[in-house]
Design an enzyme around this catalytic site. Structure first.
Site, mmCIF file in Angstrom:
data_model
loop_
_atom_site.group_PDB
_atom_site.id
_atom_site.type_symbol
_atom_site.label_atom_id
_atom_site.label_comp_id
_atom_site.label_asym_id
_atom_site.label_seq_id
_atom_site.Cartn_x
_atom_site.Cartn_y
_atom_site.Cartn_z
ATOM 1 N N LYS A 37 18.928 -4.605 -2.752
ATOM 2 C CA LYS A 37 18.173 -5.534 -3.619
ATOM 3 C C LYS A 37 19.121 -6.513 -4.324
ATOM 4 C CE LYS A 37 13.693 -4.335 -3.385
ATOM 5 N NZ LYS A 37 12.569 -5.243 -3.090
ATOM 6 N N GLU A 59 16.454 -1.337 -10.688
ATOM 7 C CA GLU A 59 17.522 -0.539 -10.045
ATOM 8 C C GLU A 59 18.816 -1.348 -9.938
ATOM 9 O OE1 GLU A 59 17.937 2.720 -8.377
ATOM 10 O OE2 GLU A 59 16.471 3.131 -9.929
ATOM 11 N N THR A 74 14.439 -5.666 -8.775
ATOM 12 C CA THR A 74 14.163 -4.391 -9.424
ATOM 13 C C THR A 74 15.131 -4.045 -10.551
ATOM 14 O OG1 THR A 74 14.331 -1.995 -9.001
ATOM 15 C CG2 THR A 74 15.506 -3.388 -7.492
ATOM 16 N N TYR A 134 19.478 1.391 -1.857
ATOM 17 C CA TYR A 134 18.319 0.532 -2.187
ATOM 18 C C TYR A 134 18.718 -0.531 -3.209
ATOM 19 C CZ TYR A 134 13.980 -0.782 -4.597
ATOM 20 O OH TYR A 134 12.959 -1.495 -5.204
HETATM 21 P P1 NAP Z 1 5.468 0.300 -1.733
HETATM 22 O O1 NAP Z 1 4.176 0.852 -2.226
HETATM 23 O O2 NAP Z 1 6.487 1.223 -1.190
HETATM 24 O O3 NAP Z 1 5.119 -0.791 -0.608
HETATM 25 C C1 NAP Z 1 6.116 -1.331 0.212
HETATM 26 C C2 NAP Z 1 5.461 -2.269 1.209
HETATM 27 O O4 NAP Z 1 6.476 -2.811 2.065
HETATM 28 C C3 NAP Z 1 4.443 -1.581 2.143
HETATM 29 O O5 NAP Z 1 3.386 -2.479 2.395
HETATM 30 C C4 NAP Z 1 5.268 -1.334 3.397
HETATM 31 O O6 NAP Z 1 4.477 -1.224 4.561
HETATM 32 C C5 NAP Z 1 6.074 -2.629 3.427
HETATM 33 N N1 NAP Z 1 7.254 -2.540 4.284
HETATM 34 C C6 NAP Z 1 8.223 -1.587 4.282
HETATM 35 N N2 NAP Z 1 9.134 -1.860 5.225
HETATM 36 C C7 NAP Z 1 8.745 -3.005 5.839
HETATM 37 C C8 NAP Z 1 9.244 -3.771 6.910
HETATM 38 N N3 NAP Z 1 10.368 -3.431 7.569
HETATM 39 N N4 NAP Z 1 8.575 -4.879 7.282
HETATM 40 C C9 NAP Z 1 7.429 -5.244 6.649
HETATM 41 N N5 NAP Z 1 6.884 -4.555 5.631
HETATM 42 C C10 NAP Z 1 7.541 -3.441 5.236
HETATM 43 O O7 NAP Z 1 6.176 -0.566 -2.875
HETATM 44 P P2 NAP Z 1 5.568 -1.160 -4.225
HETATM 45 O O8 NAP Z 1 5.678 -0.142 -5.277
HETATM 46 O O9 NAP Z 1 4.272 -1.813 -3.949
HETATM 47 O O10 NAP Z 1 6.674 -2.265 -4.560
HETATM 48 C C11 NAP Z 1 6.563 -3.594 -4.065
HETATM 49 C C12 NAP Z 1 7.925 -4.254 -4.094
HETATM 50 O O11 NAP Z 1 8.433 -4.273 -5.433
HETATM 51 C C13 NAP Z 1 9.003 -3.566 -3.270
HETATM 52 O O12 NAP Z 1 9.863 -4.559 -2.765
HETATM 53 C C14 NAP Z 1 9.746 -2.700 -4.275
HETATM 54 O O13 NAP Z 1 11.056 -2.461 -3.830
HETATM 55 C C15 NAP Z 1 9.688 -3.584 -5.498
HETATM 56 N N6 NAP Z 1 9.698 -2.911 -6.787
HETATM 57 C C16 NAP Z 1 8.800 -1.931 -7.059
HETATM 58 C C17 NAP Z 1 8.795 -1.357 -8.312
HETATM 59 C C18 NAP Z 1 7.805 -0.276 -8.679
HETATM 60 O O14 NAP Z 1 8.030 0.390 -9.689
HETATM 61 N N7 NAP Z 1 6.720 -0.128 -7.949
HETATM 62 C C19 NAP Z 1 9.695 -1.787 -9.283
HETATM 63 C C20 NAP Z 1 10.602 -2.790 -8.962
HETATM 64 C C21 NAP Z 1 10.579 -3.368 -7.712
HETATM 65 P P3 NAP Z 1 3.858 0.212 5.035
HETATM 66 O O15 NAP Z 1 2.615 0.400 4.186
HETATM 67 O O16 NAP Z 1 3.577 -0.005 6.461
HETATM 68 O O17 NAP Z 1 4.902 1.242 4.744
HETATM 69 N N1 GDD Z 2 10.776 10.714 -6.532
HETATM 70 C C1 GDD Z 2 11.132 11.719 -7.343
HETATM 71 N N2 GDD Z 2 10.754 13.004 -7.008
HETATM 72 N N3 GDD Z 2 11.850 11.457 -8.447
HETATM 73 C C2 GDD Z 2 12.163 12.488 -9.259
HETATM 74 C C3 GDD Z 2 11.787 13.799 -8.983
HETATM 75 C C4 GDD Z 2 11.061 14.070 -7.794
HETATM 76 O O1 GDD Z 2 10.711 15.199 -7.477
HETATM 77 N N4 GDD Z 2 12.233 14.591 -9.991
HETATM 78 C C5 GDD Z 2 12.865 13.801 -10.856
HETATM 79 N N5 GDD Z 2 12.841 12.528 -10.416
HETATM 80 C C6 GDD Z 2 13.477 11.382 -11.088
HETATM 81 C C7 GDD Z 2 14.369 10.551 -10.166
HETATM 82 O O2 GDD Z 2 15.636 11.185 -9.993
HETATM 83 C C8 GDD Z 2 14.427 9.251 -10.968
HETATM 84 O O3 GDD Z 2 15.429 9.328 -11.950
HETATM 85 C C9 GDD Z 2 13.067 9.182 -11.649
HETATM 86 O O4 GDD Z 2 12.481 10.485 -11.523
HETATM 87 C C10 GDD Z 2 12.115 8.170 -11.061
HETATM 88 O O5 GDD Z 2 12.074 8.349 -9.652
HETATM 89 P P1 GDD Z 2 11.022 7.575 -8.720
HETATM 90 O O6 GDD Z 2 9.661 7.756 -9.241
HETATM 91 O O7 GDD Z 2 11.319 7.973 -7.319
HETATM 92 O O8 GDD Z 2 11.364 6.041 -8.982
HETATM 93 P P2 GDD Z 2 12.753 5.260 -9.052
HETATM 94 O O9 GDD Z 2 12.978 4.902 -10.495
HETATM 95 O O10 GDD Z 2 13.838 5.954 -8.356
HETATM 96 O O11 GDD Z 2 12.426 3.952 -8.215
HETATM 97 C C11 GDD Z 2 11.193 3.232 -8.409
HETATM 98 O O12 GDD Z 2 11.376 2.268 -9.419
HETATM 99 C C12 GDD Z 2 12.325 1.226 -9.103
HETATM 100 C C13 GDD Z 2 12.385 0.285 -10.321
HETATM 101 O O13 GDD Z 2 13.235 0.814 -11.277
HETATM 102 C C14 GDD Z 2 10.820 2.607 -7.072
HETATM 103 O O14 GDD Z 2 9.517 2.073 -7.176
HETATM 104 C C15 GDD Z 2 11.775 1.484 -6.688
HETATM 105 O O15 GDD Z 2 11.265 0.806 -5.531
HETATM 106 C C16 GDD Z 2 11.856 0.503 -7.857
HETATM 107 O O16 GDD Z 2 12.721 -0.567 -7.558
#
Ligand code: NAP
Ligand code: GDD
Length: 360
Positions: free
Chosen positions: A167, A141, A139, A163
């Site tokens: 990672k 992050e 990520t 987190y």
């Molecule tokens: P998500 O919607 O939160 O999905 C997470 C998945 O992981 C869900 O299927 C969840 O199952 C499963 N999971 C959580 N804890 C687990 C455990 N202990 N054992 C087995 N499965 C588990 O995340 P996403 O947005 O699809 O992201 C996919 C991956 O990419 C994650 O690793 C995330 O950290 C990474 N990532 C995401 C972003 C982003 O912007 N979306 C960016 C960078 C990296 P349940 O449905 O049962 O909760």
């Molecule tokens: N969730 C959330 N809720 N975020 C907020 C809010 C709120 O009410 N208000 C402001 N924010 C700001 C957070 O402080 C952060 O700076 C930004 O919005 C984005 O927050 P999220 O959407 O929660 O995503 P994230 O950037 O912290 O994390 C996501 O992206 C990562 C990749 O950069 C997640 O998907 C991570 O799993 C992923 O790795």
């Protein structure tokens, strides 16, 4: 059952946003797809339900299968891998919420850092390390308190949350296994990617659901945290396609997937409300800042410090040049405005249905 050229993929995190899109894409490419799901007291398969239904319609029972397991449980991972003998593993499972990771840091580390180690060790224990290709979801992050702008594969890491730190371990253990055992493991350093299936507590979806609920009369306003944070937001299905492309290379490497554009949370709000035909007027500063509908003067957004994080990632901006070149990947197939439009229109529809159901 494996036919000659049919590839078998295993997805951890298949019930999540990315897992659901990736499963669809791989099934469309002719893969057999196996996914790990967690036992839950309520349904957690909403995002992949349509794949079951398609399966039933087409009387196909062998190309999509779910297995109970958990990344905190080595035995389950081991038995699933032994049973399905995958060609490709897409490791997406994680406690993926940054703010929540401050509340459950130990579980976050267990599922992400040790979870990744368990998966890789299971592959080795089964002597599959030379035959399997693995995608490891890391990520942006990792960059946290960014050390350079934009961030590339060589930018130093400085994670800012449990987190991000978990990672970081996942990133390094994958790289270590690649170098130590010659395993084909690619780290995808993905910047934020959103969609109509985004988890409801991530900021983009929280905003688009909030707009839908306000229009449907289900809610008055949206309360947010740091609206000055900036993110490089892409469209999830474009990013899952990039994951697939990484595993089609004959070498493993680390790749940034990002759009190369950043926007603030405030800007996301402005664009999202504009899709709903509402222009915002901002007043006040800091925790007292508020946004009103310019036409009706109704309060639509306020700030609640409970959404501030103990340490914040103020800005993220990725440089996807390496992936564009190596994978021929298109980061902005779905431009930002289109992403916002799709999410808002989707949530307006859902909230309307919710409101209709409540009335009937
Ligand atoms: P998500 O919607 O939160 O999905 C997470 C998945 O992981 C869900 O299927 C969840 O199952 C499963 N999971 C959580 N804890 C687990 C455990 N202990 N054992 C087995 N499965 C588990 O995340 P996403 O947005 O699809 O992201 C996919 C991956 O990419 C994650 O690793 C995330 O950290 C990474 N990532 C995401 C972003 C982003 O912007 N979306 C960016 C960078 C990296 P349940 O449905 O049962 O909760
Ligand atoms: N969730 C959330 N809720 N975020 C907020 C809010 C709120 O009410 N208000 C402001 N924010 C700001 C957070 O402080 C952060 O700076 C930004 O919005 C984005 O927050 P999220 O959407 O929660 O995503 P994230 O950037 O912290 O994390 C996501 O992206 C990562 C990749 O950069 C997640 O998907 C991570 O799993 C992923 O790795």
């Amino acid at each position: 059952m494996k036919t000659n050229n049919q590839k078998i993929a295993f997805i951890t995190g298949i019930t999540g946003q990315d897992g659901s899109y990736l499963a669809e894409q791989l099934l469309n490419k002719g893969y057999t797809v196996h996914g790990m799901i967690r036992r839950s007291s309520s349904f957690n398969t909403g995002r992949i339900e349509h794949l079951y239904i398609d399966k039933l319609r087409q009387h196909q029972s062998t190309n999509f299968k779910l297995h109970y397991g958990d990344l905190t449980d080595f035995t389950s991972i081991f038995f699933i891998l032994n049973e399905i003998q995958p060609d490709e593993i897409y490791h997406l499972g994680a406690q993926s919420h940054v703010q929540v990771s401050f509340e459950i840091p130990e579980y976050t580390a267990d599922s992400i850092a040790l979870g990744t180690l368990r998966l890789l060790e299971a592959v080795r224990a089964l002597k599959m390390e030379k035959t399997i290709k693995i995608y490891n979801a890391v990520t942006s992050e990792l960059y946290g308190k960014v050390q350079e702008v934009p961030q590339t594969e060589t930018t130093p890491f400085y994670p800012r949350s449990p987190y991000g730190v978990a990672k970081l371990y996942a990133y390094w253990i994958a790289k270590n296994f690649r170098e130590s055992y010659g395993m084909h493991i690619s780290n995808g350093i993905l910047f934020n990617h959103e969609s109509e299936r985004r988890g409801e507590t991530f900021v983009t979806r929280k905003i688009t659901i909030g707009i839908g609920d306000i229009l449907a009369g289900l809610s008055d306003k949206i309360s947010l945290g740091n609206i000055d944070a900036e993110r490089d937001w892409g469209y999830a299905p474009d990013f899952t396609e990039g994951m697939y492309q990484m595993l089609q290379l004959d070498y493993a490497d680390d790749f940034v997937l990002a759009t190369g554009e950043k926007h603030s949370v405030r800007e996301f709000c402005i664009k999202a409300f504009a899709v709903a035909g509402i222009t915002l007027r901002w007043e006040g500063k800091g925790v007292d800042e508020k946004a009103y509908d310019t036409k009706t003067n109704k309060l639509l957004i306020d700030i609640n410090p409970k959404y501030f994080r103990p340490a914040e990632v103020e800005q993220l901006l990725g440089d996807p040049s390496k992936a564009i070149k190596a994978l021929n990947w298109n980061p902005t197939q779905t431009p930002f405005d289109e992403l916002v439009r799709r999410m808002v229109e989707n949530d307006i529809k859902i909230s309307q249905q919710k409101a209709d159901a409540l009335r009937n």
